[in-house]
Write an enzyme that holds these catalytic residues in place. Structure first.
Site, PDB file in Angstrom:
ATOM      1  N   LEU A 199      -8.606   4.382  11.398  1.00  0.00           N
ATOM      2  CA  LEU A 199      -9.100   3.193  12.099  1.00  0.00           C
ATOM      3  C   LEU A 199      -8.334   3.000  13.418  1.00  0.00           C
ATOM      4  O   LEU A 199      -8.919   2.668  14.450  1.00  0.00           O
ATOM      5  CB  LEU A 199      -8.946   1.968  11.199  1.00  0.00           C
ATOM      6  CG  LEU A 199      -9.737   0.716  11.567  1.00  0.00           C
ATOM      7  CD1 LEU A 199     -11.229   0.974  11.510  1.00  0.00           C
ATOM      8  CD2 LEU A 199      -9.404  -0.430  10.611  1.00  0.00           C
ATOM      9  N   SER A 200      -7.035   3.245  13.375  1.00  0.00           N
ATOM     10  CA  SER A 200      -6.217   3.136  14.587  1.00  0.00           C
ATOM     11  C   SER A 200      -6.682   4.123  15.656  1.00  0.00           C
ATOM     12  O   SER A 200      -6.648   3.829  16.847  1.00  0.00           O
ATOM     13  CB  SER A 200      -4.746   3.425  14.263  1.00  0.00           C
ATOM     14  OG  SER A 200      -4.243   2.480  13.367  1.00  0.00           O
TER      15      SER A 200
ATOM     16  N   ARG B 120      -9.422  19.710  21.816  1.00  0.00           N
ATOM     17  CA  ARG B 120      -8.226  19.594  22.656  1.00  0.00           C
ATOM     18  C   ARG B 120      -7.759  18.150  22.525  1.00  0.00           C
ATOM     19  O   ARG B 120      -8.469  17.242  22.951  1.00  0.00           O
ATOM     20  CB  ARG B 120      -8.533  19.918  24.115  1.00  0.00           C
ATOM     21  CG  ARG B 120      -8.794  21.397  24.378  1.00  0.00           C
ATOM     22  CD  ARG B 120      -9.156  21.672  25.819  1.00  0.00           C
ATOM     23  NE  ARG B 120      -8.079  21.370  26.750  1.00  0.00           N
ATOM     24  CZ  ARG B 120      -7.003  22.120  26.929  1.00  0.00           C
ATOM     25  NH1 ARG B 120      -6.841  23.227  26.243  1.00  0.00           N
ATOM     26  NH2 ARG B 120      -6.088  21.766  27.787  1.00  0.00           N
TER      27      ARG B 120
ATOM     28  N   VAL C  90     -11.095   5.651   1.228  1.00  0.00           N
ATOM     29  CA  VAL C  90      -9.973   4.718   1.037  1.00  0.00           C
ATOM     30  C   VAL C  90      -9.047   4.743   2.246  1.00  0.00           C
ATOM     31  O   VAL C  90      -8.537   3.714   2.683  1.00  0.00           O
ATOM     32  CB  VAL C  90      -9.190   5.078  -0.262  1.00  0.00           C
ATOM     33  CG1 VAL C  90      -7.797   4.457  -0.252  1.00  0.00           C
ATOM     34  CG2 VAL C  90      -9.965   4.620  -1.492  1.00  0.00           C
TER      35      VAL C  90
ATOM     36  N   ASP D 150       0.820  -1.195   0.000  1.00  0.00           N
ATOM     37  CA  ASP D 150       0.000   0.000   0.000  1.00  0.00           C
ATOM     38  C   ASP D 150       0.862   1.258   0.000  1.00  0.00           C
ATOM     39  O   ASP D 150       0.506   2.275  -0.598  1.00  0.00           O
ATOM     40  CB  ASP D 150      -0.912  -0.003   1.239  1.00  0.00           C
ATOM     41  CG  ASP D 150      -2.046  -1.009   1.100  1.00  0.00           C
ATOM     42  OD1 ASP D 150      -2.137  -1.670   0.040  1.00  0.00           O
ATOM     43  OD2 ASP D 150      -2.841  -1.126   2.032  1.00  0.00           O
TER      44      ASP D 150
ATOM     45  N   THR E 227      -9.494   3.000   6.513  1.00  0.00           N
ATOM     46  CA  THR E 227      -8.964   1.785   7.150  1.00  0.00           C
ATOM     47  C   THR E 227      -7.493   1.925   7.538  1.00  0.00           C
ATOM     48  O   THR E 227      -6.886   0.950   7.979  1.00  0.00           O
ATOM     49  CB  THR E 227      -9.133   0.563   6.219  1.00  0.00           C
ATOM     50  OG1 THR E 227      -8.647   0.905   4.927  1.00  0.00           O
ATOM     51  CG2 THR E 227     -10.576   0.142   6.131  1.00  0.00           C
TER      52      THR E 227
ATOM     53  N   ASN F 244      -5.098   8.934   1.284  1.00  0.00           N
ATOM     54  CA  ASN F 244      -5.541   8.346   2.549  1.00  0.00           C
ATOM     55  C   ASN F 244      -6.064   9.394   3.529  1.00  0.00           C
ATOM     56  O   ASN F 244      -7.211   9.368   3.935  1.00  0.00           O
ATOM     57  CB  ASN F 244      -4.395   7.584   3.229  1.00  0.00           C
ATOM     58  CG  ASN F 244      -4.390   6.094   2.904  1.00  0.00           C
ATOM     59  OD1 ASN F 244      -5.301   5.605   2.250  1.00  0.00           O
ATOM     60  ND2 ASN F 244      -3.370   5.392   3.353  1.00  0.00           N
ATOM     61  N   GLU F 245      -5.178  10.291   3.958  1.00  0.00           N
ATOM     62  CA  GLU F 245      -5.609  11.232   4.987  1.00  0.00           C
ATOM     63  C   GLU F 245      -4.625  12.383   5.126  1.00  0.00           C
ATOM     64  O   GLU F 245      -3.483  12.298   4.708  1.00  0.00           O
ATOM     65  CB  GLU F 245      -5.734  10.540   6.360  1.00  0.00           C
ATOM     66  CG  GLU F 245      -4.447  10.282   7.116  1.00  0.00           C
ATOM     67  CD  GLU F 245      -3.688   9.049   6.669  1.00  0.00           C
ATOM     68  OE1 GLU F 245      -2.547   9.218   6.199  1.00  0.00           O
ATOM     69  OE2 GLU F 245      -4.220   7.924   6.766  1.00  0.00           O
TER      70      GLU F 245
END
Lengths: 259, 259, 259, 259
Positions: A153-154, A136, A146, A34, A149, A108-109
């Site tokens: 997710l963590s 805070r 996408v 990935d 996960t 992703n993010e």
């Protein structure tokens, strides 16, 4: 070799250094996990071509084909029998003094992460120009479907079906018990500011630092015009991937059962 | 002034610089929030004297008396009518090449935190010499009961009643869905190692960096011989503090109700 | 047969009907899963004898020996080389109009569960006689360390190391966002009342209904004088069981990794 | 009276018994809490008219206007200056032996809930005809964006912005640690079956039992053709409602702050 026999290979890139510039291709085949696909998306930047990921190690969410699977799927791909699916990407821009000082597409993010000295961050979130809330927290993640996960997710965020036109906002270790992840429309324009950033407070896109963050900086997060194009592989579907990759589902992986 | 009229003040310290060295006192009155009490515990180091916290801002978990409460409680304190409660502290020692290079007592928690470049940490946890598990995570927190309502709570950990002889181990953003916080006995000796630490990976005690972490370092976490001594205030109890401080309980703070 | 050759078998019970009454045995060997051991603990009631669980299906938290393991462990057991570990049990008593109408020992947990018509329950929790809080929830679980990996874990509670002298209180679907599981000392006497129970609101002990719950009923939950005695098996430890049973830990079961 | 002076009141209904049948209205004014609005939506059934909720008790997510607010907003409403917002509803149908035996529109959520004897349920979820997973759990909730802040939130699900064309699937006390809530497109047709339902296993819609569930029953959950129409009130927005109603955000309600 299998690929060469049937397709016109425009370029090979083993060092993640190919300059995609404004070129578009029929297909970019990524060998690796990935992380390699995130890297490919980063390299393609503003001109995203369809991607097919082959995973030589353990299967990923993005690189879902094993080499063996690939061999059986490839003829079908060459016949044009595979569909290309568009996945939303988000555009991240850091403004300093009214000027854009850094920008990037995220597959992703995007995350705002504190570093040393590890004090609490106050992050203000604006949605379409209105102050939504002040978090805070130790950090904040805004993920695509996408990317839901991955880091999201963590941090306790939910899984978003990949074709959703949505993003998810998840705080990391929020210092207020009432916070929950929020799923918002992909059309909403979000802006983030950090009241008192520390030296190492950073804007991190797909796991890489895009920019440090100064007081007064604004981070704009919005749907990108570009989409990440992934070749649809027969037999794949989102829920099956969740089962295979997350051990999601008691009947599939009895080791995780609680009772 | 109220204190001066009734007690023999040995020292005043407005700059957090007093050297407690090996002295013990009947009582240390701390004016300020929970942070000030953490600071006082740090200054007292190996010789902890009983503490009474007065909070001038919003009430804390540790500094639970308002100035008004203090005035009404003080006479009772001077009569010796207050009990001193022992709270467990943990001793943190960083070993490098077999040698202790840093150590400190923690009242709230010890944490291993990654910083830039924000990659996943692999943290190995040993319990009484046996490998318990390898956490893939953004960080790890080991908290005392007193510290369970601080960073541990933000990271999703449970609340521990203060008199428990226990600690809680909570990963931050674990990259494995099966993790849950674990409450272990305070007698268990824990050791932590990080396979591939980054430049800014740190051991953080009660919110302050104790040491950076190198490959091969071992962090030992064990019950301290010392305890943190807090003056029991009449009318206080743990559950009431949870209600007041966390808005814990629907009937008390209806704003937090979900239905 | 292996057992018969080396030990004096007092009784065999294939129908869960043996009346242990006040007898004590050197060892009770349970063939079956965790459910069978819960059942054995229930049958032994007030006179708990040491238990060794052999699991013919998938391994459990309580029945941790496979038949093969058993054969290699048994000689050591007969030599008396195994230690018996005491695990706390809780005593549950339902009071109606000041009178005890039902009681039972719990090895895993006691739960208050709503049934049809599935309205919100208001559950008042008293700790040592003081009102701790009012939960608005679908139910409430009070679990022992041994039971912490059962229903408590499903409801979001933490894992308690088995030798802890503690219990954990976890609400099910609390209608207030500020709730978190609380770990309290095993010495604390808890009482529960439900303001407006419904027809099927029940007190459930180790997965079996003990009693329905009427308005005005008090459920007392306290440490039992009895302990559950389990034969310590060489090579077993709590963290290893977590890894084997929960897939706890990324390196052991890579299927669950998120990254 | 204020309403009567400016609008033509077709009917008043204080007993929740009005038969909306196929009539449509310009506006239905609901006095009461969120429960009253759920009830109104149920009564309107297949022909949903725009709703304005006035809350005489504490403010709700749906009934967001206080009587005072109402007085100031009403003239604007009568001028036609308010927008009507469509919110998705889901249609729930229970099939037994191939035949629809019960159906209903849900504004908040549909849930499958076990009752006595409180054993684990195995719920199979199909998405667009494919088996997605088998949940081992105490129950399962499928919620709309409007319902995401109700039972779904209690069960650990995320908040969905109201205008999302999505649903969220959240298991209650899943007996597998790897489960997380999943946000799926509203276009996905879901089907649920329970392998071994118990006597009181039920399909519950918006807090009311729709039907008991037998072995072999299929519960189909799909986007309804109807939408719930709510009058947009000036000054309201989703994030502000979250802050006011959930105490969402540290700066607004400092009681919930953790640090």
């Amino acid at each position: 070799p299998v690929i060469a026999a049937t397709a016109n290979i425009v370029a090979e890139d083993l060092t993640f250094s190919y300059d995609f510039n404004d070129q578009r291709f029929d297909l970019v085949v990524v060998l690796g996990g990935d992380g390699s696909i995130l890297q490919a998306a980063r390299q393609m930047g503003m001109s995203q071509s369809p991607v097919l990921g082959i995973n030589c190690g353990r299967l990923g969410f993005l690189a879902a084909l094993s080499p063996d699977d690939f061999l059986s799927v490839w003829p079908e791909v060459m016949r044009g029998g595979s569909e290309v699916i568009d996945h939303i990407m988000i555009k991240v821009t850091v403004f300093r003094g009214g000027e854009a000082v850094a920008d990037q597409l995220a597959l992703n993010e995007v995350a705002i992460l504190r570093g040393a000295p590890y004090r609490i961050l106050d992050i203000d979130l604006y949605a379409d120009g209105h102050l939504a809330t002040r978090y805070r927290c130790d950090g904040l993640i805004i993920a695509t479907p996408v990317g839901s996960t991955a880091h999201n997710l963590s941090a306790g965020g939910p899984i978003l079906r990949r074709n959703l036109q949505a993003i998810v906002i998840s705080p990391i270790s929020p210092h207020t018990l009432t916070y929950r992840p929020v799923v918002d429309s992909a059309e909403t324009v979000l802006e983030l500011t950090v009241t008192e950033p520390y030296d190492s407070t950073s804007v991190v896109v797909d796991g890489r630092i895009l920019s440090s963050l100064h007081a007064g900086d604004r981070v704009r997060v919005e749907r990108a015009d570009q989409t990440f194009k992934m070749l649809e592989v027969p037999g794949q579907n989102d829920y099956r991937t969740l089962r295979d990759k997350l051990g999601w589902g008691g009947s599939v992986n009895s080791k995780n059962a609680v009772d």
